[in-house]
Design a protein around this motif. Structure first.
Motif, PDB file in Angstrom:
ATOM      1  N   ARG A   1       6.058  10.461   0.682  1.00 42.93           N
ATOM      2  CA  ARG A   1       7.384  10.711   0.132  1.00 42.93           C
ATOM      3  C   ARG A   1       8.409   9.846   0.850  1.00 42.93           C
ATOM      4  NH1 ARG A   1       5.759  16.593   0.394  1.00 42.93           N
ATOM      5  NH2 ARG A   1       6.639  16.578   2.499  1.00 42.93           N
ATOM      6  N   GLY A   2       9.465   9.478   0.119  1.00 40.74           N
ATOM      7  CA  GLY A   2      10.529   8.696   0.729  1.00 40.74           C
ATOM      8  C   GLY A   2      10.482   7.243   0.297  1.00 40.74           C
ATOM      9  N   GLU A   3      11.519   6.505   0.681  1.00 40.83           N
ATOM     10  CA  GLU A   3      11.591   5.090   0.351  1.00 40.83           C
ATOM     11  C   GLU A   3      10.663   4.283   1.259  1.00 40.83           C
ATOM     12  OE1 GLU A   3      13.209   3.908  -2.255  1.00 40.83           O
ATOM     13  OE2 GLU A   3      13.715   6.004  -2.692  1.00 40.83           O
ATOM     14  N   VAL A   4      10.231   3.139   0.753  1.00 44.62           N
ATOM     15  CA  VAL A   4       9.283   2.313   1.512  1.00 44.62           C
ATOM     16  C   VAL A   4       9.877   1.890   2.846  1.00 44.62           C
ATOM     17  CG1 VAL A   4       8.039   0.118   1.543  1.00 44.62           C
ATOM     18  CG2 VAL A   4       8.042   1.518  -0.527  1.00 44.62           C
TER      19      VAL A   4
ATOM     20  N   ALA B   1       8.370  13.939  13.333  1.00 44.71           N
ATOM     21  CA  ALA B   1       8.897  12.623  12.958  1.00 44.71           C
ATOM     22  C   ALA B   1       8.156  12.008  11.780  1.00 44.71           C
ATOM     23  CB  ALA B   1       8.821  11.678  14.164  1.00 44.71           C
ATOM     24  N   LYS B   2       7.008  12.591  11.401  1.00 46.22           N
ATOM     25  CA  LYS B   2       6.203  11.985  10.354  1.00 46.22           C
ATOM     26  C   LYS B   2       5.885  12.930   9.203  1.00 46.22           C
ATOM     27  CE  LYS B   2       3.922   8.782  13.571  1.00 46.22           C
ATOM     28  NZ  LYS B   2       4.697   7.616  13.162  1.00 46.22           N
ATOM     29  N   ARG B   3       5.824  14.219   9.447  1.00 47.13           N
ATOM     30  CA  ARG B   3       5.295  15.129   8.433  1.00 47.13           C
ATOM     31  C   ARG B   3       6.141  15.189   7.171  1.00 47.13           C
ATOM     32  NH1 ARG B   3       6.282  20.473  12.172  1.00 47.13           N
ATOM     33  NH2 ARG B   3       8.579  20.598  11.980  1.00 47.13           N
ATOM     34  N   ASP B   4       7.434  14.939   7.287  1.00 48.20           N
ATOM     35  CA  ASP B   4       8.284  14.993   6.095  1.00 48.20           C
ATOM     36  C   ASP B   4       7.999  13.837   5.142  1.00 48.20           C
ATOM     37  OD1 ASP B   4       9.473  17.263   7.027  1.00 48.20           O
ATOM     38  OD2 ASP B   4      11.239  16.246   7.869  1.00 48.20           O
ATOM     39  N   PHE B   5       7.337  12.804   5.617  1.00 51.58           N
ATOM     40  CA  PHE B   5       6.993  11.669   4.760  1.00 51.58           C
ATOM     41  C   PHE B   5       5.638  11.840   4.081  1.00 51.58           C
ATOM     42  CE2 PHE B   5       9.806   9.812   8.043  1.00 51.58           C
ATOM     43  CZ  PHE B   5      10.791   9.276   7.220  1.00 51.58           C
ATOM     44  N   LEU B   6       4.935  12.916   4.408  1.00 52.50           N
ATOM     45  CA  LEU B   6       3.572  13.109   3.919  1.00 52.50           C
ATOM     46  C   LEU B   6       3.483  14.359   3.055  1.00 52.50           C
ATOM     47  CD1 LEU B   6       1.750  12.429   7.322  1.00 52.50           C
ATOM     48  CD2 LEU B   6       2.060  10.811   5.437  1.00 52.50           C
ATOM     49  N   ASP B   7       2.728  14.272   1.978  1.00 51.69           N
ATOM     50  CA  ASP B   7       2.484  15.428   1.125  1.00 51.69           C
ATOM     51  C   ASP B   7       1.169  16.057   1.564  1.00 51.69           C
ATOM     52  OD1 ASP B   7       1.379  16.967  -1.203  1.00 51.69           O
ATOM     53  OD2 ASP B   7       3.295  16.364  -2.091  1.00 51.69           O
ATOM     54  N   ALA B   8       1.256  17.146   2.280  1.00 50.87           N
ATOM     55  CA  ALA B   8       0.076  17.764   2.886  1.00 50.87           C
ATOM     56  C   ALA B   8      -0.938  18.199   1.844  1.00 50.87           C
ATOM     57  CB  ALA B   8       0.504  18.947   3.757  1.00 50.87           C
ATOM     58  N   GLU B   9      -0.464  18.756   0.727  1.00 53.90           N
ATOM     59  CA  GLU B   9      -1.381  19.250  -0.292  1.00 53.90           C
ATOM     60  C   GLU B   9      -2.191  18.098  -0.899  1.00 53.90           C
ATOM     61  OE1 GLU B   9      -3.550  21.807  -2.431  1.00 53.90           O
ATOM     62  OE2 GLU B   9      -2.084  22.323  -0.874  1.00 53.90           O
ATOM     63  N   THR B  10      -1.530  17.007  -1.232  1.00 51.95           N
ATOM     64  CA  THR B  10      -2.238  15.865  -1.809  1.00 51.95           C
ATOM     65  C   THR B  10      -3.221  15.269  -0.804  1.00 51.95           C
ATOM     66  OG1 THR B  10      -0.309  15.359  -3.184  1.00 51.95           O
ATOM     67  CG2 THR B  10      -1.952  13.622  -2.914  1.00 51.95           C
ATOM     68  N   ILE B  11      -2.814  15.195   0.442  1.00 46.18           N
ATOM     69  CA  ILE B  11      -3.709  14.659   1.474  1.00 46.18           C
ATOM     70  C   ILE B  11      -4.938  15.537   1.624  1.00 46.18           C
ATOM     71  CG2 ILE B  11      -3.919  14.268   3.959  1.00 46.18           C
ATOM     72  CD1 ILE B  11      -1.055  13.201   3.902  1.00 46.18           C
ATOM     73  N   ARG B  12      -4.765  16.855   1.537  1.00 52.24           N
ATOM     74  CA  ARG B  12      -5.925  17.749   1.622  1.00 52.24           C
ATOM     75  C   ARG B  12      -6.889  17.514   0.452  1.00 52.24           C
ATOM     76  NH1 ARG B  12      -2.392  21.509   4.284  1.00 52.24           N
ATOM     77  NH2 ARG B  12      -1.484  22.182   2.288  1.00 52.24           N
ATOM     78  N   GLU B  13      -6.345  17.172  -0.697  1.00 51.60           N
ATOM     79  CA  GLU B  13      -7.199  16.892  -1.854  1.00 51.60           C
ATOM     80  C   GLU B  13      -8.059  15.647  -1.640  1.00 51.60           C
ATOM     81  OE1 GLU B  13      -4.620  16.544  -5.173  1.00 51.60           O
ATOM     82  OE2 GLU B  13      -4.048  18.677  -5.199  1.00 51.60           O
TER      83      GLU B  13
ATOM     84  N   ILE C   1       0.828  -1.209   0.000  1.00 57.97           N
ATOM     85  CA  ILE C   1       0.000   0.000   0.000  1.00 57.97           C
ATOM     86  C   ILE C   1       0.861   1.258   0.000  1.00 57.97           C
ATOM     87  CG2 ILE C   1      -1.643   1.333   1.385  1.00 57.97           C
ATOM     88  CD1 ILE C   1      -2.868  -1.375   2.240  1.00 57.97           C
ATOM     89  N   LEU C   2       1.925   1.265   0.784  1.00 56.26           N
ATOM     90  CA  LEU C   2       2.808   2.444   0.830  1.00 56.26           C
ATOM     91  C   LEU C   2       3.463   2.709  -0.521  1.00 56.26           C
ATOM     92  CD1 LEU C   2       4.476   1.995   4.341  1.00 56.26           C
ATOM     93  CD2 LEU C   2       2.890   3.811   3.629  1.00 56.26           C
TER      94      LEU C   2
ATOM     95  N   MET D   1       8.202   2.590   6.434  1.00 56.63           N
ATOM     96  CA  MET D   1       7.894   1.533   7.388  1.00 56.63           C
ATOM     97  C   MET D   1       8.517   1.812   8.745  1.00 56.63           C
ATOM     98  SD  MET D   1       5.861  -0.817   6.163  1.00 56.63           S
ATOM     99  CE  MET D   1       6.176  -2.126   7.353  1.00 56.63           C
ATOM    100  N   ASP D   2       9.757   2.273   8.749  1.00 55.64           N
ATOM    101  CA  ASP D   2      10.435   2.568  10.016  1.00 55.64           C
ATOM    102  C   ASP D   2       9.717   3.663  10.797  1.00 55.64           C
ATOM    103  OD1 ASP D   2      12.330   0.652   9.465  1.00 55.64           O
ATOM    104  OD2 ASP D   2      13.803   2.073   8.659  1.00 55.64           O
ATOM    105  N   ALA D   3       9.098   4.591  10.070  1.00 56.24           N
ATOM    106  CA  ALA D   3       8.383   5.691  10.723  1.00 56.24           C
ATOM    107  C   ALA D   3       6.921   5.339  11.005  1.00 56.24           C
ATOM    108  CB  ALA D   3       8.451   6.938   9.840  1.00 56.24           C
ATOM    109  N   ASP D   4       6.524   4.117  10.715  1.00 55.82           N
ATOM    110  CA  ASP D   4       5.153   3.641  10.940  1.00 55.82           C
ATOM    111  C   ASP D   4       4.120   4.497  10.203  1.00 55.82           C
ATOM    112  OD1 ASP D   4       5.756   1.419  12.610  1.00 55.82           O
ATOM    113  OD2 ASP D   4       6.071   2.777  14.294  1.00 55.82           O
ATOM    114  N   ILE D   5       4.465   4.926   8.999  1.00 57.00           N
ATOM    115  CA  ILE D   5       3.523   5.708   8.202  1.00 57.00           C
ATOM    116  C   ILE D   5       2.353   4.837   7.741  1.00 57.00           C
ATOM    117  CG2 ILE D   5       3.268   7.102   6.116  1.00 57.00           C
ATOM    118  CD1 ILE D   5       4.924   8.394   8.353  1.00 57.00           C
ATOM    119  N   GLY D   6       2.608   3.567   7.530  1.00 62.14           N
ATOM    120  CA  GLY D   6       1.541   2.683   7.086  1.00 62.14           C
ATOM    121  C   GLY D   6       0.360   2.650   8.038  1.00 62.14           C
TER     122      GLY D   6
END
Length: 595
Positions: A454-457, A537-549, A443-444, A461-466
Motif C-alpha cells: 500500500r502507498g505510493e512507490v 515503520a513498515k507494516r502500514d505499507f504491507l497488506d497482511a491478509e494478502t501476504i498470508r495468502e 516490482i513495487l 522506496m523511502d521505507a525500503d519495502i522493496g
C-alpha cells in the motif's frame, strides 16, 4: 591508487578487443538443428565455422563466420555449434580437428561443439594484460616478471579417488588456459616473454592418470614462448635478472576472500629471498582486464547461453508435476553435456518448487533439490552450464502445470517488466545502482496492483519495502567465475549499506565490454516478512491478509546474461519469457517462435 587506476583504464582503452569481420558463404547439407548467428535455435544446416578475417570497425559476431559442412558423428548428426577463432586466413589450420592425442592447440569437446584456439585467445589476453601492466608501471626500470601459481588439487579428507573434478584457478587460466594442476606461469613485463613451468610427475602417474607429455608438446598446446620444468624456475629467474617479481595479492570484493601470491619457497634453488616482491599492481591490473571481455571470451559465453537456453526449453517441455526437483536438474544437465559438451555447471544448480523457490541459494548439499513438485507450484530454476571455464547463469520461473494462475501472474508480470525495463536501459554510462532502483520501483508498482503493498512507490522506496521482496542485488559480472571479479575498485563507488543495495555485486558505471546478469526477483520469505509486519515503520505499507495468502508461494526470478555494447546492450539468453510464450512452450510449442 587513483593514478594507477587511471593508467590502467587508458591502457585497456588503447588495447581494445580485436575487431574483425568475415565473409559468409553457406553450403547446405541435411537439416537437423544448429545454433544460429544470434545463438537462437532453429532447423538448419549442421555447419563448421571457419573465420576469414578482414579489419573493420566492429567486433566479430557469429554472423560474421564462413560456413562449410560439418563432419558428422559416425552414429548420428550432432546438431551443435562449432566455431574457431583465428586472427587471419593464414591461421586456418587451427580449425583442423583435434588430433587423437590432443596435441593441437584447439580445445573442443568433439564434432559440433565449440572449438577454441588456446594460442589465439590467450595470446590476445596476454597482450592486453601487458599493455595495461606497462601503463601501470611506466618506469621501465621497475618492470619485472609476473609470477602466477596455478591451482592444486584438494583431496577429500582421509580418502582418495573421491576428489571433485579439478578446476583451474581463474587468474592463472585467464592468462594461460592451462587445465592441469601444479603449474606455474611467468610473463616478463619488459619483453612480453611468456613461460609455463610444469611439474615432473612420478612414473606411476602414467599408470593412473595417463602419460605426461613433453614441454614441447605443451608449448604447442598453449601457445606460450617456453615451457620448462618447475624445478628450473629458479635458474630461469636467475638468468632473466628481473628487478622484482610481480605477484597477486588482494581481496575478492564479491566473496571477501584474500588472493595470495605464489608459494615459491622450496620450489627451486635461487627463488626465495633473492628478488624484491612487488604486490601492489598485478592484482588490480589483472582484475580490471577480466572485467572487459575479448571477442573470444564473448563467443564462449554466447555458446554457453545458446546451449543453456535450449536446455531450459527441453526442461520446460519434459518436466511436469509429480516429478522430483532433481528431475528438472538432471534433465538440464543431461542436455548440456550430451548436446554441447558441457561437463560441469558454473555453480550448484537451484531447482526450487513451491516454498523452496523463496530460498535464494537452494539446492545445496543439505537441500539437494529433493522435493516432489506439486500441481499449482511455481518452479524456479537457476542453472548455468560451463564450457572452457566460462559459462552462462540463467534463471527461469514458470508454473509446474504449464498454466499461470491469477496469483502467479500477479507476481510474475512485475518481475518480467523489471527485467525488460532494465535491459532496455542498459548502455555505457548507466549506473548499476540506478538499474537496481529501476527494478525495485517496477516490482513495487506491480505489488501495489496485486494488493500486496500500500502507498505510493516513492514512499515504499523511502521505507525500503522493496528489499523485503528482493533482498538480493540486481545481478553481477559474469565470466570465468559466476560472480566475476572487478565489482568494486579504488575508483568505483563504495558498497552501499542501505537494505537491498548492500547486496549489490557492483556499484560501477557500465562500460562497453562488460557482461552482466540481470536477475530481478520477488519472493515471499517468512523470516523477512514476519518481522516487517511487526515493524511500525513498515507494516502500514504491507497488506497482511494478502501476504498470508501468498504463504508457501515461494518466488519468481528471471535472469538474462547481457553484454554492454557501444550503443546499448546485447542479450545472450534466449528462453521463453512472456506469459503466452511460457505456456506455449510447456504445451509442446516450438521455440523460438520463428522455427
Amino acid at each position: 591508487s587513483r593514478p594507477l587506476a587511471t593508467a590502467m583504464a587508458k591502457a585497456l582503452q588503447s588495447c581494445a578487443p580485436l575487431r574483425t569481420a568475415t565473409r559468409v558463404a553457406r553450403q547446405p547439407t541435411s537439416p537437423p538443428v544448429r545454433f544460429s548467428e544470434s545463438c537462437r535455435l532453429r532447423p538448419a544446416t549442421p555447419t563448421k565455422l571457419v573465420c576469414k578475417a578482414a579489419p573493420v570497425a566492429t567486433a566479430p559476431t557469429l554472423s560474421g563466420l564462413r560456413r562449410t559442412p560439418l563432419r558428422r558423428h559416425p552414429s548420428r548428426a550432432r546438431p551443435h555449434l562449432r566455431s574457431s577463432f583465428q586472427k587471419c586466413a593464414t591461421e586456418a589450420a587451427m580449425d583442423a580437428p583435434v588430433s587423437s592425442d590432443g596435441a593441437a592447440d584447439v580445445f573442443s569437446m568433439g564434432p559440433g561443439t565449440l572449438s577454441i584456439s588456446r594460442r589465439v585467445m590467450h595470446f590476445t589476453i596476454r597482450q592486453r594484460f601487458l599493455s595495461a601492466m606497462r601503463a601501470a608501471v611506466p618506469n621501465e626500470a621497475e618492470r619485472g616478471i609476473a609470477v602466477l601459481q596455478g591451482g592444486a588439487h584438494a583431496p577429500q579428507i582421509y580418502s582418495t579417488d573421491g576428489e571433485d573434478l579439478f578446476r583451474q584457478e581463474s587468474y592463472f587460466f585467464y592468462l594461460f588456459g592451462v587445465q592441469y594442476e601444479g603449474w606455474y606461469g611467468t610473463i616478463d613485463i619488459r619483453t612480453g616473454c611468456s613461460t609455463l613451468f610444469m611439474p615432473r610427475l612420478p612414473e606411476e602417474h602414467a599408470v593412473w592418470m595417463g602419460e605426461q607429455k613433453s614441454p614441447n608438446y605443451y608449448q604447442a598446446m598453449y601457445g606460450v614462448d617456453h615451457v620448462r620444468w618447475t624445478d628450473g624456475l629458479g635458474m630461469y629467474l636467475a638468468t632473466a635478472k628481473p628487478p622484482c617479481l610481480h605477484v597477486l595479492k588482494g581481496t575478492n570484493t564479491d566473496s571477501g576472500c584474500d588472493v595470495d601470491g605464489p608459494v615459491l619457497s622450496g620450489l627451486s634453488t635461487g627463488v626465495d629471498g633473492v628478488y624484491a616482491i612487488e604486490s601492489s599492481t598485478l592484482f588490480d591490473v589483472l582484475t580490471e582486464c577480466r572485467v572487459f571481455k575479448t571477442p573470444e571470451e564473448l563467443s564462449i559465453i554466447r555458446y554457453a547461453n545458446a546451449l543453456g537456453s535450449r536446455a531450459f526449453v527441453d526442461v520446460m517441455q519434459k518436466c511436469r508435476p509429480g516429478m522430483m526437483e532433481y528431475h528438472y536438474e538432471s534433465t538440464y544437465l543431461f542436455y548440456c553435456y550430451s548436446k554441447g559438451g558441457s561437463r560441469r555447471t558454473l555453480y550448484n544448480p537451484i531447482a526450487g518448487s513451491g516454498p523452496n523457490a523463496a530460498v535464494l541459494h537452494y539446492g545445496h548439499s543439505g537441500a539437494p533439490n529433493d522435493r516432489q513438485v506439486c500441481d499449482g507450484d511455481m518452479v524456479l530454476l537457476d542453472f548455468g552450464c560451463e564450457y572452457y571455464h566460462y559459462g552462462s547463469d540463467i534463471t527461469c520461473s514458470f508454473p509446474a502445470n504449464g498454466r499461470f494462475t491469477d496469483r502467479q501472474r500477479a507476481i510474475y508480470v512485475p518481475v518480467l517488466e523489471a527485467l525488460q525495463a532494465v535491459t532496455a536501459s542498459l548502455k555505457p554510462g548507466v549506473s548499476w545502482v540506478d538499474m537496481h532502483t529501476l527494478a525495485l520501483r517496477t516490482i513495487l508498482q506491480g505489488l501495489r496492483v496485486a494488493g500486496v503493498c500500500r502507498g505510493e512507490v516513492d514512499a515504499l522506496m523511502d521505507a525500503d519495502i522493496g528489499a523485503l521482496f528482493m533482498p538480493h542485488g540486481l545481478g553481477h559480472f559474469l565470466g570465468l567465475d559466476t560472480h566475476d571479479v572487478g565489482g568494486y575498485s579504488s575508483t568505483a563507488p563504495p558498497r552501499s549499506q542501505r537494505p537491498g543495495y548492500k547486496r549489490l555485486r557492483t556499484a560501477r558505471v557500465l562500460k562497453e565490454g562488460m557482461v552482466v546478469t540481470v536477475e530481478p526477483g520477488c519472493y515471499f520469505i517468512a523470516s523477512v516478512l514476519k518481522p516487517a509486519l511487526e515493524d511500525p515503520a513498515k507494516r502500514d505499507f504491507l497488506d497482511a491478509e494478502t501476504i498470508r495468502e501468498y504463504a508457501g508461494f515461494g518466488g519468481v526470478r528471471l535472469e538474462d546474461n547481457v553484454l554492454i555494447t557501444a550503443t546499448g546492450s546485447e542479450t545472450f539468453t534466449n528462453v521463453p519469457r512472456k506469459l503466452e510464450d511460457v505456456e506455449s512452450v510447456m504445451a509442446g510449442g516450438a521455440w523460438p517462435e520463428d522455427v
